[in-house]
Design an enzyme around this catalytic site. Structure first.
Site, PDB file in Angstrom:
ATOM      1  N   ALA A   1       0.817  -1.209   0.000  1.00 43.20           N
ATOM      2  CA  ALA A   1       0.000   0.000   0.000  1.00 43.20           C
ATOM      3  C   ALA A   1       0.853   1.263   0.000  1.00 43.20           C
ATOM      4  O   ALA A   1       2.087   1.214   0.067  1.00 43.20           O
ATOM      5  CB  ALA A   1      -0.942  -0.015   1.200  1.00 43.20           C
ATOM      6  N   HIS A   2       0.176   2.394  -0.028  1.00 49.10           N
ATOM      7  CA  HIS A   2       0.883   3.678  -0.122  1.00 49.10           C
ATOM      8  C   HIS A   2       1.718   3.967   1.124  1.00 49.10           C
ATOM      9  O   HIS A   2       1.381   3.583   2.232  1.00 49.10           O
ATOM     10  CB  HIS A   2      -0.092   4.835  -0.409  1.00 49.10           C
ATOM     11  CG  HIS A   2      -1.171   5.045   0.615  1.00 49.10           C
ATOM     12  ND1 HIS A   2      -2.295   5.778   0.353  1.00 49.10           N
ATOM     13  CD2 HIS A   2      -1.305   4.619   1.894  1.00 49.10           C
ATOM     14  CE1 HIS A   2      -3.058   5.820   1.425  1.00 49.10           C
ATOM     15  NE2 HIS A   2      -2.474   5.115   2.366  1.00 49.10           N
ATOM     16  N   ASN A   3       2.841   4.623   0.886  1.00 52.15           N
ATOM     17  CA  ASN A   3       3.765   5.082   1.937  1.00 52.15           C
ATOM     18  C   ASN A   3       4.513   3.961   2.644  1.00 52.15           C
ATOM     19  O   ASN A   3       5.242   4.218   3.613  1.00 52.15           O
ATOM     20  CB  ASN A   3       3.048   5.918   3.014  1.00 52.15           C
ATOM     21  CG  ASN A   3       2.362   7.149   2.464  1.00 52.15           C
ATOM     22  OD1 ASN A   3       2.614   7.560   1.332  1.00 52.15           O
ATOM     23  ND2 ASN A   3       1.492   7.747   3.250  1.00 52.15           N
TER      24      ASN A   3
END
Length: 357
Positions: free
Chosen positions: A254-256
């Site tokens: 997922a993001h980050n």
């Protein structure tokens, strides 16, 4: 033995040469040669094999292989005439030798063949490709993208605007790469998606408001990403995959998320947003993590583990929710014993109390 239609039959390689390139101790006829690889029970006199797991010792005793990598503790159980390549790391040594015999199997091969821009490919005039880049039919390369020498862009792959891809990479058929910077020798298997929106919404009773995802994906050197994996770009900072990390098929990142160097992420694992993994972390198949936690360097989480909190460096966790492995195993053993005891009580008629309720 590989199918010669897919993997060219290699030239014979002497066991002396194999010992030299792997650092193994040669015991036996140093003039013997091999031209293939096979498991212990199927190997023929021209094949190279290995024994690392003691469970296969019986097959080792009867193997007809020409040569075998083996740990020194098991070497005395070899059949007569077998050339031994004694190593403390038999499987790793075997992998090195197998790669020498079958170098074309180390990265995905071109579907169409040839070097240069294939028919039906579209390369934007503002894209910059170094000499030796291969772009197969149907691939699309967007404006200002930069791709290094020796890189393969497979059939129907899509490289977005301003993407940077280093040298000697493979972007396999049907993959897409946007909003990303890739290092050298990165392998992306078919169908993988890199750089799409992270899953970010401000939830509320009036509906879920989409949050712009303005970060990038940074993939460092020597990373390999399996088929149909997904790596989302960051929301307000970058998603990062450290050098040498290996990601299996069907993994969601997922993001980050920040993944350290030389991690192993096994298939169907899902890593939630803003999770940080240290170096040399191992996540088994179908591991899931909540977001905003840290998994320390060298930690390992067993298959199907549900990681709800930080994991200390070097720890071994398992279970759902994940906990230190020894504690989880003890808990499982206690539950199993209690279940047996409960089943043994039953009812006077022999039925199970819970089942009769």
């Amino acid at each position: 033995m590989g199918d010669p239609r897919f993997f060219p039959e290699p030239e014979r390689l002497s066991v002396a040469r194999i010992a030299s390139i792997t650092g193994a101790e040669l015991r036996g006829d140093e003039t013997r040669t091999v031209s293939g690889i096979a498991p212990l029970e199927r190997a023929a006199a021209t094949d190279l094999t290995f024994l690392e797991n003691k469970s296969y010792t019986a097959a080792f005793r009867t193997t007809r292989a020409g040569a075998c990598f083996v740990h020194p503790d098991l070497a005395d159980q070899a059949p007569e005439g077998l050339v031994l390549l004694v190593s403390r790391e038999p499987y790793r040594a075997f992998a090195h030798a197998a790669g020498t015999l079958f170098p074309s199997a180390l990265r995905p091969s071109p579907v169409f063949g040839g070097v240069g821009i294939g028919p039906g490919a579209h390369v934007h005039p503002d894209a910059r490709l170094e000499d030796g880049v291969t772009v197969e039919p149907g691939a699309v390369i967007g404006p200002r993208a930069e791709i290094g020498a020796g890189t393969l862009v497979g059939a129907n792959a899509v490289i977005g605007a301003d993407v940077r891809i280093g040298r000697d990479c493979t972007i396999s058929a049907g993959a897409s790469v946007t909003h990303a910077l890739l290092g050298n020798r990165v392998i992306v298997h078919p169908g993988t998606r890199i750089g799409q929106d992270g899953f970010g919404f401000a939830m509320g009773p009036r509906g879920h408001l989409k949050v712009p995802q303005i970060g990038r994906v940074i993939i460092q050197d020597d990373v390999e990403i399996g088929a149909n994996a997904c790596i989302d770009r960051g929301a307000n900072r970058d998603t990062i995959v450290g050098e040498g990390t290996k990601i299996d098929n069907l993994v969601q990142i997922a993001h980050n998320v920040v993944i350290g160097r030389h991690c192993i992420i096994v298939s169907q694992t899902g890593i939630s947003g803003s999770t940080v993994l240290g170096d040399f972390v191992v996540l088994g198949g179908q591991v899931g993590t909540v977001g905003h936690i840290e998994i320390g360097s060298g930690a390992q989480v067993g298959a199907k583990g549900g990681v709800m909190n930080n994991v200390p460096p070097g720890a071994r966790y398992g279970g759902f929710p994940a906990q230190p492995l020894r504690a989880w195993l003890k808990e499982t053993a206690v539950l199993r014993r209690l279940a047996r005891e409960q089943k043994g009580k039953g009812t006077p008629e022999g039925g199970d109390k819970e089942g009769d309720a």
